[in-house]
Design an enzyme around this catalytic site. Structure first.
Site, PDB file in Angstrom:
ATOM      1  N   LYS A 264       0.833  -1.211   0.000  1.00  0.00           N
ATOM      2  CA  LYS A 264       0.000   0.000   0.000  1.00  0.00           C
ATOM      3  C   LYS A 264       0.866   1.258   0.000  1.00  0.00           C
ATOM      4  O   LYS A 264       0.618   2.183  -0.776  1.00  0.00           O
ATOM      5  CB  LYS A 264      -0.906  -0.047   1.238  1.00  0.00           C
ATOM      6  CG  LYS A 264      -1.871   1.104   1.373  1.00  0.00           C
ATOM      7  CD  LYS A 264      -3.104   0.700   2.164  1.00  0.00           C
ATOM      8  CE  LYS A 264      -2.858   0.501   3.642  1.00  0.00           C
ATOM      9  NZ  LYS A 264      -2.709   1.771   4.406  1.00  0.00           N
TER      10      LYS A 264
ATOM     11  N   ASP B 235       2.020  -1.232  11.842  1.00  0.00           N
ATOM     12  CA  ASP B 235       0.725  -1.701  11.319  1.00  0.00           C
ATOM     13  C   ASP B 235       0.423  -3.144  11.726  1.00  0.00           C
ATOM     14  O   ASP B 235      -0.662  -3.652  11.438  1.00  0.00           O
ATOM     15  CB  ASP B 235       0.701  -1.585   9.792  1.00  0.00           C
ATOM     16  CG  ASP B 235       0.725  -0.123   9.350  1.00  0.00           C
ATOM     17  OD1 ASP B 235       0.257   0.739  10.122  1.00  0.00           O
ATOM     18  OD2 ASP B 235       1.230   0.153   8.253  1.00  0.00           O
TER      19      ASP B 235
HETATM   20  C1  S3P Z   1       2.549   4.708   6.256  1.00  0.00           C
HETATM   21  C2  S3P Z   1       3.113   5.043   7.457  1.00  0.00           C
HETATM   22  C3  S3P Z   1       2.597   4.595   8.756  1.00  0.00           C
HETATM   23  C4  S3P Z   1       1.624   3.422   8.612  1.00  0.00           C
HETATM   24  C5  S3P Z   1       0.655   3.617   7.490  1.00  0.00           C
HETATM   25  C6  S3P Z   1       1.373   3.817   6.168  1.00  0.00           C
HETATM   26  C7  S3P Z   1       3.145   5.239   5.018  1.00  0.00           C
HETATM   27  O1  S3P Z   1       1.933   5.669   9.377  1.00  0.00           O
HETATM   28  O2  S3P Z   1       0.933   3.212   9.827  1.00  0.00           O
HETATM   29  O3  S3P Z   1      -0.209   2.482   7.381  1.00  0.00           O
HETATM   30  O4  S3P Z   1       2.814   4.733   3.928  1.00  0.00           O
HETATM   31  O5  S3P Z   1       3.956   6.160   5.119  1.00  0.00           O
HETATM   32  P1  S3P Z   1       2.748   6.789  10.223  1.00  0.00           P
HETATM   33  O6  S3P Z   1       3.851   7.225   9.380  1.00  0.00           O
HETATM   34  O7  S3P Z   1       1.773   7.859  10.513  1.00  0.00           O
HETATM   35  O8  S3P Z   1       3.198   6.065  11.450  1.00  0.00           O
END
Ligand code: S3P
Length: 442
Positions: A30, A324
């Site tokens: 993702k 996550d």
């Molecule tokens: C992500 C960073 C994470 C993660 C999210 C995806 C990203 O969040 O929890 O599902 O793609 O940069 P945070 O950077 O806010 O911790």
């Protein structure tokens, strides 16, 4: 009935199935899919993205760029060809830009849109509308951006175009790849250097992809520096399989006796694989095979066999590397011998749901004792009973309880699961195909 996202409400019924067997290939990452669309859109030339995640979150990001004048073709499922418009080629879209359920989409877009000549309005679903945006608004404002939010720093975000941006040297108060990425993307449009320092290193896909698209950038764990005024050149992106989606199968095969499952070509970026470290410390039997590289990212097959797990303490630098995966870890902990204590994971409280509270509440309703801490929880393992759990529209909570139900003494009803499609479309088919017992109840 509608859930938090306004999509139609769905529930699952899950119960013990068969030991997990065979081979599973989970969908594309993702985080990488969001970034691939964004950088390809801002690049000069056409970018082919393969392995793109056909999830609602990443499709929402693609739709936003189409609204901003970028032509995106879908030659086949999981493939996109993005006809980049260059750094200054986006055009004001008509109406609000809808990020759906995606925090990554909204926060990274805030960085991109802060650098445009036109005004934008970023909106999201009910869950995203409750998630904190000050963490990006405040540092972007320091760079010169003009962004208005609802009270408390909540979406929608109204971003004023035409504000000149200036690079800053910013130390993140909390480890967040999303905030880091928003600042680096705004930094493309800023005068001078943008420097981001992190309290704990987080995933570095933005940095790696900027380099792959030809933007000069200096980075190391916990540090990134770039300068405005360069250009992005189209570069094909091969998206690896999402470790976060593989995580549910890693836990499921570990806790279901008789399981032996292969997860094919999983993305193994070290900033994502903290759960592997944690599970191995718990005694999990997970082998890495066929290690190779895909699109500059390490990938490997993971072969996981059932093992008796034991409780551990998790926190510190490992927490951002598995941010996550904590819902899945709660389930592994519930099936272990001895307590597991999670610390340094307060960020879980501001994800798609308050994941500490949601997991604690769900596990308790299945008979597992959980003590909540402000930054984590202690899970006291025990027999998992039948019952009903509310995922609160949180995709990872729903999938975690589908796994937990495989060790229950009866049926578990899991409420509000439609948002699984945001990150893992087809989870139920892959899960049931490998041995998990799960049906839609409406
Ligand atoms: C992500 C960073 C994470 C993660 C999210 C995806 C990203 O969040 O929890 O599902 O793609 O940069 P945070 O950077 O806010 O911790």
């Amino acid at each position: 009935m509608s859930n938090d996202s306004g999509t139609s409400r769905q529930d699952w019924i899950a119960q013990p199935g068969q030991p997990l067997r065979g081979s599973v290939r989970v969908p594309g990452d993702k985080s990488v899919s969001h970034r691939a669309i964004m950088l390809a859109a801002l690049a000069e030339g056409s970018t082919r993205i393969s392995g793109f995640l056909e999830g609602e979150d990443t499709r929402a990001t693609a739709r936003v760029f189409e609204q901003l004048g970028v032509r995106i073709e879908t030659p086949s499922a999981s493939e996109r060809i993005v006809h980049g418009v260059g750094l200054h080629g986006l055009r004001a879209g008509s109406g609000a830009l809808d990020c759906g359920n995606a925090g990554t989409g909204m926060r990274l877009l805030a960085g991109v849109l802060a650098g445009q000549a036109f005004d934008s309005l970023l909106v999201g679903d009910a869950s995203l509308s409750k998630r904190p945006m000050r963490r990006v608004i405040d540092p972007l404002a320091k760079m010169g951006a003009v962004i208005a939010s609802e009270e408390g720093g909540l979406p929608p975000l109204r971003i004023q175009g035409g504000a000149p941006l200036q690079g800053i040297d910013y130390t993140l108060p909390v480890a967040s790849a999303q905030v880091k990425s928003a600042l680096l993307l705004a930094g493309l449009y800023a005068q001078g250097d943008t420097v981001v320092r992190e309290p704990h290193p987080t995933r570095d896909y933005t940095e790696r992809m900027l380099a792959a698209f030809g933007w000069p950038i200096e980075f190391s764990p916990g540090f990134a520096r770039l300068q405005g005024g360069h250009r992005l050149q189209a570069a094909d992106v091969a998206v690896p399989a999402d470790f976060s989606s593989a995580a549910f199968f890693l836990v499921a095969a570990s806790i279901i006796p008789g399981s032996e499952l292969r997860l094919e070509a999983v993305g193994m970026n070290p900033r994502r694989t903290g759960l592997l470290t944690a599970l191995r410390r718990m005694g999990a039997d997970i082998r890495e095979e066929n290690a190779s590289e895909q699109g500059g990212e390490p990938v490997a097959d993971l072969v996981v066999r059932h093992a008796q797990l034991h409780g551990i303490e998790v926190g510190g630098d490992l927490a951002p590397d598995m941010i996550d995966e904590f819902p899945a870890l709660f389930v592994a902990a519930a099936c272990a011998q001895g307590n597991t204590t999670i610390r340094d994971a307060a960020e879980l409280r501001v994800k798609e749901s308050d994941r500490i509270a949601t997991m604690a509440q769900g596990l308790r309703s299945l008979g597992i004792e959980v003590e909540e801490h402000p930054d984590g929880a202690t899970i006291v393992p025990g027999p998992i009973g039948p019952g009903e759990v509310d995922s609160h529209g949180d995709h990872r909570i729903a999938m975690s309880f589908a796994v937990a139900a495989q060790r229950a003494s009866g049926q578990v009803r899991i409420l509000d699961v439609a948002n699984v499609a945001t990150s893992f479309p087809g989870f139920d088919a892959l899960a049931t195909g490998s041995g998990i017992w799960l049906v839609q109840s409406r």
